[in-house]
Scaffold this motif. Structure first.
Motif, short mmCIF file in Angstrom:
data_model
loop_
_atom_site.label_atom_id
_atom_site.label_comp_id
_atom_site.label_asym_id
_atom_site.label_seq_id
_atom_site.Cartn_x
_atom_site.Cartn_y
_atom_site.Cartn_z
N ILE A 1 -2.38 -44.37 -40.25
CA ILE A 1 -2.61 -43.91 -38.89
C ILE A 1 -4.11 -43.88 -38.62
O ILE A 1 -4.88 -43.22 -39.33
N LYS A 2 -4.53 -44.61 -37.58
CA LYS A 2 -5.94 -44.61 -37.18
C LYS A 2 -6.21 -43.41 -36.27
O LYS A 2 -5.47 -43.16 -35.31
N VAL A 3 -7.27 -42.67 -36.58
CA VAL A 3 -7.67 -41.50 -35.81
C VAL A 3 -9.18 -41.53 -35.61
O VAL A 3 -9.84 -42.47 -36.01
N GLY A 4 -9.71 -40.46 -34.99
CA GLY A 4 -11.16 -40.35 -34.94
C GLY A 4 -11.78 -40.24 -33.56
O GLY A 4 -12.99 -40.05 -33.44
N LEU A 5 -10.97 -40.39 -32.50
CA LEU A 5 -11.51 -40.31 -31.14
C LEU A 5 -11.16 -39.02 -30.42
O LEU A 5 -11.92 -38.54 -29.58
#
Length: 344
Positions: free
Chosen positions: A159-163
């Motif tokens: 899962i891409k996160v970070g924003l």
């Protein structure tokens, strides 16, 4: 056997949908295919994929690169592989092209000898399981894709996160609620500050959600921040963008800042990737293997490297699955998340 020619060919691929991470987004991929020709007619093929390739192709500077690679390799003996890899270190400022050329040499050698590349790399395994990646998207689309991938057999979701911290948490918590037997690799792609990363990962822990690896939580150069997250995280912390070379890996290990390294051939090349494996083994650090934007042709490189070395706990070899209308050219067999060596 003498190398007689080298050819670089640009290839454009359209993605099924926009792929977004904390540092940017894209809807298409521009790669370079690299062919090595031997005197007896044997051909080896590799692929280079990175964000720099688009600029190189658009400016036609790959033609200059092709000449440089020809100057390095034509007239050399394919048997001198390690020596040739060292010569290609002059391309380290373009690691994806260096890596694709390194693999094209391996491919030519293996085709000449009549062996599979995974045997060249050691032949330790014949099967691996890959995760599949969900880029940053709205809540509904993220949940839809998680269900779709689960139905296709994938049990490890990256899962891409970070924003958006709260939205990131909401997505992961909901996926775990509806798909309780999935495992997570969480990749922030440098998107968090150390304190926000710490809050994020410990919130998941308090929710009872296990994370296999928390990848690149903060900026690649913030080694103190990475170490802070690692020392406060209940789950292993990995770096990706922070490690390109053997030196990068050694420095972070000496600083006691990491648990895992994500090796990508497109970042490090084969020569340094082999060195990073040995350093990680000697220091009891975990390894995962990832990809950039490779097609099935390019994913073959990492598949055979991974199968041959058996060095990796987790495999993130899925970029070819995001390409629309691609003709499959991988030298492997894939059934859902399971990737097997092609025999015969």
């Amino acid at each position: 056997m003498e190398i007689v020619d080298v050819k670089l060919t640009p290839k454009k691929y359209r993605l099924k949908e926009v792929f977004k991470i904390a540092t940017g987004e894209r809807s298409e991929i521009l790669n370079l295919e690299i062919e090595i020709f031997l005197k007896d007619g044997t051909i080896g093929v590799g692929e280079a994929s990175s964000s720099l390739i688009s600029k190189i192709i658009s400016e036609n500077s790959y033609v200059v690169l092709e000449k440089s690679i020809k100057d390095l390799l034509i007239g050399e003996n394919i048997l001198k592989l390690r020596y040739l890899w060292k010569k290609l270190k002059s391309l380290q400022f373009l690691p994806a092209i260096m890596a694709g050329t390194e693999y094209a040499l391996v491919s030519a050698y293996c085709n000449w000898k009549g062996i599979s590349p995974y045997l060249f790399f050691g032949g330790e395994r014949e099967e691996i399981e890959t995760d599949i990646t969900i880029g940053i998207s709205d809540f509904e689309n993220t949940i839809r894709k998680a269900k779709e991938y689960y139905d296709a057999g994938f049990r490890i979701l990256k899962i891409k996160v970070g924003l958006d911290l709260e939205e990131d948490l909401r997505k992961v918590i909901e996926i775990k609620r509806i798909l309780p037997d999935v495992d997570f690799i969480i990749d922030a792609n440098q998107g968090y500050t150390p304190k926000i990363a710490n809050y994020f990962i410990n919130t998941l822990y308090r929710e009872g959600i296990e994370v296999l690896v928390f990848e690149q939580p903060v900026h690649k150069d913030d080694h103190d921040g990475i170490k802070y997250v690692r020392y406060n995280s209940p789950f292993p912390v990995a770096v990706d963008e922070s490690v390109y070379t053997v030196y990068d890996a050694l420095r972070l290990i000496k600083e006691d800042a990491i648990d895992f390294i994500n090796i990508k051939l497109m970042k490090s090349g084969i020569y340094d990737a082999l060195g990073i494996i040995e350093i990680a083994r000697a220091s009891n650090k975990g390894l995962m293997i990832g990809c950039m934007g490779e097609s099935s042709l390019g994913i073959s490189q990492s598949v055979h490297f991974s199968l041959g070395t058996s060095a990796f706990t987790y495999h993130d070899l899925d970029s070819h699955l995001s390409i629309a209308d691609e003709e499959f050219r991988g030298d492997f067999i894939q059934e859902g998340p399971i990737i097997r060596v092609r025999k015969g």
